[in-house]
Scaffold this motif. Structure first.
Motif, PDB file in Angstrom:
ATOM      1  N   LYS A 102       9.893   4.591   3.439  1.00 13.23           N
ATOM      2  CA  LYS A 102      10.434   3.240   3.880  1.00 13.23           C
ATOM      3  C   LYS A 102       8.953   2.613   3.779  1.00 13.23           C
ATOM      4  O   LYS A 102       7.969   3.045   4.569  1.00 13.23           O
ATOM      5  N   PHE A 103       8.771   1.425   3.062  1.00 15.95           N
ATOM      6  CA  PHE A 103       7.565   0.604   3.282  1.00 15.95           C
ATOM      7  C   PHE A 103       7.957  -0.701   3.805  1.00 15.95           C
ATOM      8  O   PHE A 103       8.866  -1.400   3.288  1.00 15.95           O
ATOM      9  N   GLU A 104       7.234  -1.048   4.954  1.00 17.03           N
ATOM     10  CA  GLU A 104       7.861  -2.469   5.752  1.00 17.03           C
ATOM     11  C   GLU A 104       6.680  -3.666   5.475  1.00 17.03           C
ATOM     12  O   GLU A 104       7.011  -4.660   5.742  1.00 17.03           O
ATOM     13  N   GLU A 109      -3.300   4.180  -3.214  1.00 12.81           N
ATOM     14  CA  GLU A 109      -3.756   2.784  -3.290  1.00 12.81           C
ATOM     15  C   GLU A 109      -2.547   1.839  -3.077  1.00 12.81           C
ATOM     16  O   GLU A 109      -1.562   2.125  -2.533  1.00 12.81           O
ATOM     17  N   ASP A 110      -2.796   0.825  -3.834  1.00 13.29           N
ATOM     18  CA  ASP A 110      -1.679  -0.329  -4.006  1.00 13.29           C
ATOM     19  C   ASP A 110      -0.656  -0.043  -5.029  1.00 13.29           C
ATOM     20  O   ASP A 110      -0.964   0.694  -6.064  1.00 13.29           O
ATOM     21  N   TYR A 138      -2.412   5.770 -10.658  1.00 14.07           N
ATOM     22  CA  TYR A 138      -1.359   7.001 -10.432  1.00 14.07           C
ATOM     23  C   TYR A 138      -2.068   8.216 -11.080  1.00 14.07           C
ATOM     24  O   TYR A 138      -2.921   8.018 -11.862  1.00 14.07           O
ATOM     25  N   LYS A 139      -1.681   9.426 -10.871  1.00 13.16           N
ATOM     26  CA  LYS A 139      -1.802  10.525 -11.632  1.00 13.16           C
ATOM     27  C   LYS A 139      -0.229  11.358 -11.818  1.00 13.16           C
ATOM     28  O   LYS A 139       0.559  11.089 -10.973  1.00 13.16           O
ATOM     29  N   LYS A 154       0.998  -1.245   0.029  1.00 10.85           N
ATOM     30  CA  LYS A 154       0.007   0.150   0.011  1.00 10.85           C
ATOM     31  C   LYS A 154       1.028   1.159   0.109  1.00 10.85           C
ATOM     32  O   LYS A 154       2.149   1.259   0.552  1.00 10.85           O
ATOM     33  N   THR A 155       0.382   2.282  -0.568  1.00  6.32           N
ATOM     34  CA  THR A 155       1.146   3.625  -0.517  1.00  6.32           C
ATOM     35  C   THR A 155       0.609   4.859   0.449  1.00  6.32           C
ATOM     36  O   THR A 155       1.002   5.815   0.207  1.00  6.32           O
TER      37      THR A 155
END
Length: 161
Positions: free
Chosen positions: A108-110, A76-77, A65-66, A8-9
């Protein structure tokens, strides 16, 4: 082998429109546990004459995306793939990403999902015929791709292994 990375973003992931170097950095960072391999892949790859092969590839980011002011904003994802004929590379990346997460620069995404797909089949399963996921003898593959004209034919599927 194929490695699929999804996360997820939240709230969003903002990157320069030309973000491929960031994905490449994520991959090389993911190989930290294998410093000799990283140096070989980054600096040299596998050489054949004047040509160099890294033996991995990666996709663009996939997701909603945009684009605003030369930046791409994912919400979102987000998902991307890494593919390699080198199983230890894929497995090392999987372990590293699951343990340490991934960083797009400072972000960072964990909480990520990492999936490995190995759709190789041996000759017995394929009836001796090359097909999707067929893994040829590595020596035969190397002999075929040594000549640029053979490499192009191999990529197009004109050369049987």
């Amino acid at each position: 082998m194929q490695l699929i990375i999804r996360h997820k973003t939240e709230p969003e992931l903002v990157l320069p429109i030309n973000y491929h170097h960031i994905l490449q950095a994520i991959i090389y960072k993911g190989m930290d546990e294998m410093p000799e391999y990283v140096k070989q892949m980054h600096d040299y790859g596998y050489h054949n004459g004047k040509r160099s092969y890294k033996l991995f590839q990666f996709s663009q980011l996939q997701g909603k995306y945009k684009i605003e002011q030369r930046r791409i904003i994912f919400y979102e994802d987000v998902c991307f793939e890494i593919r390699s004929v080198d199983a230890r590379l894929i497995l090392a990346l999987k372990q590293n990403f699951e343990t340490n997460g991934i960083c797009y620069g400072e972000r960072k995404f964990e909480d990520i999902q990492v999936i490995v797909k190995d759709e190789t089949v041996d000759e017995e399963e394929s009836g001796g015929l090359p097909g999707p996921g067929y893994v040829p003898d590595p020596g035969r593959l190397w002999r075929v791709i040594q000549k640029p004209v053979n490499l192009v034919a191999f990529i197009r599927g004109d050369v049987a292994l």
